[in-house]
Design a protein around this motif. Structure first.
Motif, PDB file in Angstrom:
ATOM      1  N   LEU A   1       0.727  -1.358   0.107  1.00  0.00           N
ATOM      2  CA  LEU A   1       0.077  -0.041  -0.061  1.00  0.00           C
ATOM      3  C   LEU A   1       0.765   1.252   0.167  1.00  0.00           C
ATOM      4  O   LEU A   1       0.732   2.024  -0.769  1.00  0.00           O
ATOM      5  N   LEU A   2       1.692   1.363   0.869  1.00  0.00           N
ATOM      6  CA  LEU A   2       2.677   2.657   0.983  1.00  0.00           C
ATOM      7  C   LEU A   2       3.507   2.846  -0.328  1.00  0.00           C
ATOM      8  O   LEU A   2       3.661   3.721  -0.727  1.00  0.00           O
ATOM      9  N   ASN A   3       4.025   1.513  -0.826  1.00  0.00           N
ATOM     10  CA  ASN A   3       4.653   1.740  -1.970  1.00  0.00           C
ATOM     11  C   ASN A   3       3.711   2.231  -3.213  1.00  0.00           C
ATOM     12  O   ASN A   3       4.240   2.752  -4.054  1.00  0.00           O
ATOM     13  N   HIS A   4       2.643   1.766  -3.209  1.00  0.00           N
ATOM     14  CA  HIS A   4       1.581   2.259  -4.224  1.00  0.00           C
ATOM     15  C   HIS A   4       1.421   3.775  -4.079  1.00  0.00           C
ATOM     16  O   HIS A   4       1.201   4.513  -5.320  1.00  0.00           O
ATOM     17  N   LEU A   5       1.159   4.325  -2.676  1.00  0.00           N
ATOM     18  CA  LEU A   5       1.182   5.830  -2.521  1.00  0.00           C
ATOM     19  C   LEU A   5       2.366   6.608  -2.582  1.00  0.00           C
ATOM     20  O   LEU A   5       2.380   7.792  -3.066  1.00  0.00           O
TER      21      LEU A   5
END
Length: 329
Positions: free
Chosen positions: A88-92
């Motif tokens: 999730l954090l890598n996506h955002l």
């Protein structure tokens, strides 16, 4: 940004992670908020203090709650949380340079938050970006806190304490599901249950501060309560798996996490624990005191008053301190 509740992210293992976010999506200050039971990731209200500091608020729905898929049977909860939040954090925020990650969690969400705080950096690269860990009414890891059960409410004692270890197949949570399931079918039927179990009202003397806080944050009377009720209904509308797995997750070992075994680098980000010493809060205050004694860099905030708003007011004070220190770092 245009606010969209309940975004969906397809995870590498084919599962779905639901999340909501709000604020400045290009900010280097990111708050990852992890909810407690009978709730979902909800970023519809961006607190004024986070708006002032142009923070990006990210609120995932934990596995088995809302539209987030449960953890796969073949995967440990700790491994799944680390993998899901990394994705999730890598996506955002794919660029981690100078990123400051502030992890905040409430109640059962503190299990996932503490797992992330102590996760090996090779598994959770964003661990190096953690600037602060803030835990509201946290739970301690039973693996290393052997007297944890002394600090549970009577409901939590039966659902996640020693009795839950005696009955196989999540028997006690299955029974509890049938006892409360009909009450969470709609906002109308859920209101009395939620107000009794999830919303604690202010004591006399707290009201003025709460009124001022509501005005500052643009919250009308009843807005907060309606949001809690709505999220409680939505949290189990698709699956009860998150609730049914509470005892297994709590006793899952947390990926080997123990706060007093963390190395100096993992212990660098400050930990703030916010809890209450009144009403039923004395039990959680005991867990908070134990945690503060085990973390190498922790402080305890004891809130006088047991209302939800008392915790939120204290949390705003903590955010002011966190971001004021960051401005001069």
């Amino acid at each position: 940004m245009i606010y969209v509740q309940d975004k969906r992210l397809l995870l590498p293992d084919g599962r779905t992670l639901a999340y909501a976010d709000n604020g400045n999506t290009s900010s280097l200050n990111v708050v990852l908020y992890l909810h407690g039971p009978f709730s979902v990731g909800d970023a519809s209200r961006l607190p004024l203090i986070l708006q002032i500091h142009k923070v990006h608020l990210v609120c995932p729905s934990l596995p088995g709650w809302g539209m987030s898929s449960p953890v796969s049977k073949s995967t440990q909860y700790a491994s799944s949380i680390v993998s899901d939040m990394s994705f999730l954090l890598n996506h955002l925020h794919p660029e981690r340079y100078n990123l400051k990650l502030h992890i905040c969690a409430h109640s059962f969400g503190c299990v996932a938050a503490q797992i992330l705080y102590g996760a090996p950096y090779i598994s959770f690269p964003y661990g190096r970006c953690i600037a602060a860990l803030i835990l509201l009414d946290p739970l301690s890891p039973p693996r290393c806190h052997h007297d944890y059960w002394k600090f549970l409410s009577w409901q939590s004692y039966f659902l996640a304490g020693p009795p839950s270890r005696l009955f196989p197949f999540s028997f006690l949570t299955v029974v509890a599901k049938y006892a409360i399931g009909n009450r969470l079918q709609s906002s109308a039927t859920a209101e009395s249950f939620v107000r009794r179990t999830l919303i604690t009202h202010a004591r006399e003397g707290e009201t003025e501060d709460i009124v001022n806080w509501k005005e500052d944050n643009g919250i009308s009377d009843g807005d907060y309560e309606r949001a809690v009720i709505r999220n409680a209904v939505y949290s189990v509308a698709s699956t009860w798996q998150g609730f049914l797995e509470l005892p297994q997750i709590y006793h899952s070992g947390w990926g080997g996490f123990c706060p007093d075994l963390l190395d100096d680098e993992h212990s660098r980000p400050p930990v703030t624990i916010i809890t209450s010493n009144s009403g039923g809060g004395h039990t959680l205050a005991g867990m908070g005191s134990w945690l503060v004694g085990k973390y190498k860099n922790a402080t305890l905030r004891i809130v006088e008053g047991r209302s939800n708003f008392s915790l939120l007011l204290c949390l705003d004070d903590v955010w002011r301190e966190v971001f004021s220190k960051a401005a001069y770092a």
